[in-house]
Design an enzyme around this catalytic site. Structure first.
Site, PDB file in Angstrom:
ATOM      1  N   ASN A   1      11.069   9.480   5.154  1.00 50.11           N
ATOM      2  CA  ASN A   1      11.164  10.086   3.830  1.00 50.11           C
ATOM      3  C   ASN A   1      10.199   9.288   2.949  1.00 50.11           C
ATOM      4  OD1 ASN A   1      11.653  11.038   1.304  1.00 50.11           O
ATOM      5  ND2 ASN A   1      13.882  10.926   1.420  1.00 50.11           N
TER       6      ASN A   1
ATOM      7  N   TYR B   1      20.299  13.853  -6.025  1.00 52.10           N
ATOM      8  CA  TYR B   1      20.321  13.257  -4.690  1.00 52.10           C
ATOM      9  C   TYR B   1      21.732  13.045  -4.129  1.00 52.10           C
ATOM     10  CZ  TYR B   1      15.447  12.448  -5.842  1.00 52.10           C
ATOM     11  OH  TYR B   1      14.139  12.625  -6.201  1.00 52.10           O
TER      12      TYR B   1
ATOM     13  N   GLU C   1       9.182  14.547   8.807  1.00 50.60           N
ATOM     14  CA  GLU C   1       9.318  14.214   7.383  1.00 50.60           C
ATOM     15  C   GLU C   1      10.662  14.760   6.895  1.00 50.60           C
ATOM     16  OE1 GLU C   1       6.445  16.501   5.236  1.00 50.60           O
ATOM     17  OE2 GLU C   1       6.986  15.682   3.276  1.00 50.60           O
TER      18      GLU C   1
ATOM     19  N   ARG D   1      21.297   6.752  -8.098  1.00 56.30           N
ATOM     20  CA  ARG D   1      20.056   7.313  -8.632  1.00 56.30           C
ATOM     21  C   ARG D   1      20.185   8.831  -8.783  1.00 56.30           C
ATOM     22  NH1 ARG D   1      14.682   8.483  -5.058  1.00 56.30           N
ATOM     23  NH2 ARG D   1      13.362   9.136  -6.783  1.00 56.30           N
TER      24      ARG D   1
ATOM     25  N   HIS E   1      13.392  15.139   3.393  1.00 54.79           N
ATOM     26  CA  HIS E   1      13.693  14.984   1.961  1.00 54.79           C
ATOM     27  C   HIS E   1      15.126  15.424   1.731  1.00 54.79           C
ATOM     28  CE1 HIS E   1       9.499  14.307   1.022  1.00 54.79           C
ATOM     29  NE2 HIS E   1       9.216  15.326   1.810  1.00 54.79           N
TER      30      HIS E   1
ATOM     31  N   PRO F   1       9.971   4.609  -1.505  1.00 52.02           N
ATOM     32  CA  PRO F   1      10.362   3.975  -2.762  1.00 52.02           C
ATOM     33  C   PRO F   1      11.591   4.594  -3.428  1.00 52.02           C
ATOM     34  CG  PRO F   1       8.324   5.212  -3.022  1.00 52.02           C
ATOM     35  CD  PRO F   1       8.616   5.150  -1.552  1.00 52.02           C
ATOM     36  N   ASN F   2      12.374   3.704  -3.999  1.00 54.17           N
ATOM     37  CA  ASN F   2      13.566   4.050  -4.811  1.00 54.17           C
ATOM     38  C   ASN F   2      14.751   4.577  -4.003  1.00 54.17           C
ATOM     39  OD1 ASN F   2      12.340   3.372  -7.334  1.00 54.17           O
ATOM     40  ND2 ASN F   2      11.140   5.248  -7.170  1.00 54.17           N
TER      41      ASN F   2
ATOM     42  N   ALA G   1       8.433   9.387  -3.344  1.00 57.06           N
ATOM     43  CA  ALA G   1       7.378   9.768  -4.302  1.00 57.06           C
ATOM     44  C   ALA G   1       5.979   9.742  -3.669  1.00 57.06           C
ATOM     45  CB  ALA G   1       7.431   8.852  -5.516  1.00 57.06           C
TER      46      ALA G   1
ATOM     47  N   ARG H   1      11.745  22.088  -7.341  1.00 62.03           N
ATOM     48  CA  ARG H   1      11.741  21.064  -8.393  1.00 62.03           C
ATOM     49  C   ARG H   1      10.442  21.119  -9.211  1.00 62.03           C
ATOM     50  NH1 ARG H   1      13.542  15.518  -6.109  1.00 62.03           N
ATOM     51  NH2 ARG H   1      13.786  15.185  -8.352  1.00 62.03           N
TER      52      ARG H   1
HETATM   53  C1  DQA Z   1      12.488  12.873  -2.232  1.00 67.89           C
HETATM   54  C2  DQA Z   1      11.728  13.865  -3.115  1.00 67.89           C
HETATM   55  C3  DQA Z   1      10.592  13.182  -3.853  1.00 67.89           C
HETATM   56  O1  DQA Z   1       9.923  14.102  -4.695  1.00 67.89           O
HETATM   57  C4  DQA Z   1      11.116  12.055  -4.709  1.00 67.89           C
HETATM   58  O2  DQA Z   1      10.046  11.361  -5.329  1.00 67.89           O
HETATM   59  C5  DQA Z   1      12.001  11.120  -3.982  1.00 67.89           C
HETATM   60  C6  DQA Z   1      12.951  11.659  -3.023  1.00 67.89           C
HETATM   61  C7  DQA Z   1      13.744  13.514  -1.591  1.00 67.89           C
HETATM   62  O3  DQA Z   1      14.238  12.929  -0.631  1.00 67.89           O
HETATM   63  O4  DQA Z   1      14.222  14.538  -2.051  1.00 67.89           O
HETATM   64  O5  DQA Z   1      12.026   9.923  -4.250  1.00 67.89           O
HETATM   65  O6  DQA Z   1      11.634  12.467  -1.176  1.00 67.89           O
END
Ligand code: DQA
Length: 146
Positions: free
Chosen positions: A76, A25, A100, A20, A102, A12-13, A79, A109
């Site tokens: 990835n 990011y 995985e 964003r 990120h 998501p997002n 959230a 964080r």
């Molecule tokens: C994320 C880290 C997560 O905590 C966050 O909710 C994201 C992006 C990252 O790529 O750093 O949406 O997965």
């Protein structure tokens, strides 16, 4: 030899990358990340199928359908990393070697990001290197598969 297929899932997002929270990011867009993944995949002679979804159930469906079709999963979970037992269980059930990734280092964080429900069911995790995390994760996955 049959060409290896890898499923890439952006949670998501992540479609909003570029605009964003750029201080967290960066300014690289998802299209640019996908382009660099495809470039690396070409070098390693693997085929990528790339998906982005904001919906937990849809991500679960994609993972469940990956068994027998894909030889690797790069994900990835965004959230959902911190909340989704369903995605964790899907990865465990599919038994497709998974990495995985990120962009950010989740341990530097907010506290609620310090737990990944996904990490225990993947081969490994790459985080904290911005968009590079993806290519490093794909490299690790390709090395696992060959
Ligand atoms: C994320 C880290 C997560 O905590 C966050 O909710 C994201 C992006 C990252 O790529 O750093 O949406 O997965």
């Amino acid at each position: 030899m049959k060409i290896k297929k890898i499923l890439v899932i952006h949670g998501p997002n992540l479609k909003l990358l570029g605009t964003r929270e750029p201080q967290v990011y960066g300014k690289t867009t998802l299209v640019q990340i996908n382009r660099s993944l495809k470039g690396y995949a070409k070098k390693r002679k693997v085929r990528l199928v790339i998906a982005q979804s904001n919906h937990e159930g849809e991500i679960v469906d994609l993972i469940c359908k990956s068994k027998g079709v894909f030889q690797g999963l790069l994900i990835n979970p965004a959230a959902y990393t911190h909340t989704s037992v369903a995605i964790r269980d899907a990865i465990a059930a599919a038994q497709v070697p998974s990495v995985e990734v990120h962009l950010s280092n989740i341990y530097t964080r907010e506290e609620f990001r310090h737990k990944s429900l996904i990490s225990p069911v993947v081969k490994g995790t790459v985080m904290g290197f911005g968009p590079k995390s993806y290519v490093l994760g794909l490299e690790a996955l390709c090395n696992l598969l060959t």
